[in-house]
Design an enzyme around this catalytic site. Sequence first.
Site, short mmCIF file in Angstrom:
data_model
loop_
_atom_site.label_atom_id
_atom_site.label_comp_id
_atom_site.label_asym_id
_atom_site.label_seq_id
_atom_site.Cartn_x
_atom_site.Cartn_y
_atom_site.Cartn_z
N ASP A 257 -1.39 1.99 -4.36
CA ASP A 257 -1.81 0.23 -4.53
C ASP A 257 -3.67 1.21 -4.69
O ASP A 257 -4.85 0.23 -4.95
CB ASP A 257 -2.69 -0.48 -4.14
CG ASP A 257 -2.58 -0.28 -2.03
OD1 ASP A 257 -2.65 1.30 -1.46
OD2 ASP A 257 -3.37 -1.08 -1.76
N SER B 209 1.06 -1.13 0.26
CA SER B 209 0.01 0.20 -0.33
C SER B 209 0.95 1.19 -0.17
O SER B 209 1.60 1.18 -1.24
CB SER B 209 -1.03 -0.25 1.14
OG SER B 209 -2.34 0.99 1.09
N ASP C 137 -6.44 1.82 -2.83
CA ASP C 137 -7.38 1.81 -2.41
C ASP C 137 -7.39 3.23 -1.32
O ASP C 137 -8.68 3.29 -0.87
CB ASP C 137 -7.18 0.44 -1.42
CG ASP C 137 -6.30 0.24 -0.41
OD1 ASP C 137 -5.79 1.76 -0.17
OD2 ASP C 137 -5.88 -0.03 0.37
N ASP D 64 -3.40 6.45 -3.07
CA ASP D 64 -1.58 6.35 -2.52
C ASP D 64 -1.59 4.85 -3.34
O ASP D 64 -2.42 4.67 -4.54
CB ASP D 64 -2.16 5.29 -1.77
CG ASP D 64 -3.18 4.25 -1.17
OD1 ASP D 64 -3.58 3.98 -2.27
OD2 ASP D 64 -3.42 3.73 0.30
#
Length: 539
Positions: free
Chosen positions: A288, A143, A290, A286
Amino acid sequence: MSDLRARAELWLAQDPDPATRDELRAILGADDEKALADRFGARLEFGTAGLRGELGAGPNRMNRVTVMRAAAGLAACLPRGGRVIVGFDARHGSRRFADDTAAVLAGAGLRPEVFAEPVPTPVLAHFTRAFDDVVAGVMVTASHNPPRDNGYKVYWGDGAQIVPPQDTEISAAIDAVGRVDELPLGDGWPVHRDTELYLDAVASLRLGDARDISVVYTPMHGVGRDVLLQAFERAGFPAPLVVPEQADPDPDFPTVAFPNPEEPGALDLALALAAERGADLVIANDPDADRCSVAVPTPDGWRALTGDEVGGLLAEHVLRHTSGGDRLVATTIVSSSLLADIAAAHGVRFAESLTGFKWIMKAARPGDRLVFGYEEALGHSVGDDRGVLVNDKDGVGAALAVAALAAEAKRDGRTLLDLLDDQAERYGPHATAQLSVRVEDLSLISGAMARLRAAPPTELAGRAVVASDDLALGEGGLPPTDGLRFRLEGGARIVVRPSGTEPKLKCYLEVVLPAGTARTRAAADLEALKAAIATALGL
């Protein structure tokens, strides 16, 4: 030292990665006791967040052996023949880890399928829940962690992250795995090149009909760009202007100290471009994709909205575009209490969960239809009358909903800041802030928590502490978690907890004032509370 050396040599004998084998040989050759203890004196613990840690050799690092053991443990907990979807981001090692996962799962009699290219986490989560024969999903990502890290996140067949006892069962199965060079491996699994399923779902959200909005967007060197641009196009929005320096995936995240939109300086390039082009809105994902961060222009320059501010705005947006008495909105114990007031005003049910989207997705009771969930750390899951489309954070869906809300306000000659003022008038100012202390030595965090438990404060910033809750005891019917909650006179609240994914101690502060009170007063009270809890922590 001899025991650590023996463990290291056993690891070396089964490690399929030349890079980590070279790393370990160098450590052994130098008799580096500290480096061996760091890598072999502990191991990465598999929990509800899966695995996350620094890349390198040994059980206390993310590497091919660690990943293959995790895949074998997961496989032992799944029905043979089940379909498992594997996705990965653009971090160092992610593609290799995804292929290793698929090989182990296939060797264990499962049916893995791997995305051909890096994908946003919400794409993987949505795909996992979309088919009845999918029993689990794996997303290789760390992440918003620093470049040196990677991670391994597990979803169950409902497309939500695992919760107890699934995590402990998988962890026990991992412990039972033998040498990875003796695991049966498969090959020839199907490869996905299609994100259409997710795009069709997210672009069909009920977003209203306003579309005139200019957006500057940054994927923060991550994997969100292509999917977000396609989603905006399908939904009829003008194409966002992408920050060129951060447009392409880059596992080193060269323009930011930390690839987290919450961190100071992370949005600087996007804000500068927005100011130069006169944009209406800045949106950041961010790496990734999410999480979704939002910034707006003010007379004094650009201001990033908090996750709670975005959560309150999106909640009312979703509730205006949905109907039914079975609707549920949910958030976490560290997020603003504003969502409870919004739910009451709209006549829908509200639920509060532990920190983390895995818990938000378990907040529904039989008969509830979760249409919106959020956590203050920039995570939002937006739905419509079908319910939420992703059983996890969805930074792309949230970005679409924010753009729609801002376009609607612009059409009416207003801004998102005006909408925040409206909410303050209706519900009273709910001002929130976070104090995060990053440490190198994790014992500092446990020490601070122990001191607060042993001697809870009786007063903070001139406000009496009227209640102290140790969340490790399972307060309010919630599962136990390592955290402390202090309720202060006048409606203020502080929650202190260690981060589950980073070496940080986090404090979540909220001040609630009566309707009609200026938001500036709430902000001043927050700063006083922040200083007081910082002193109490002793860090």
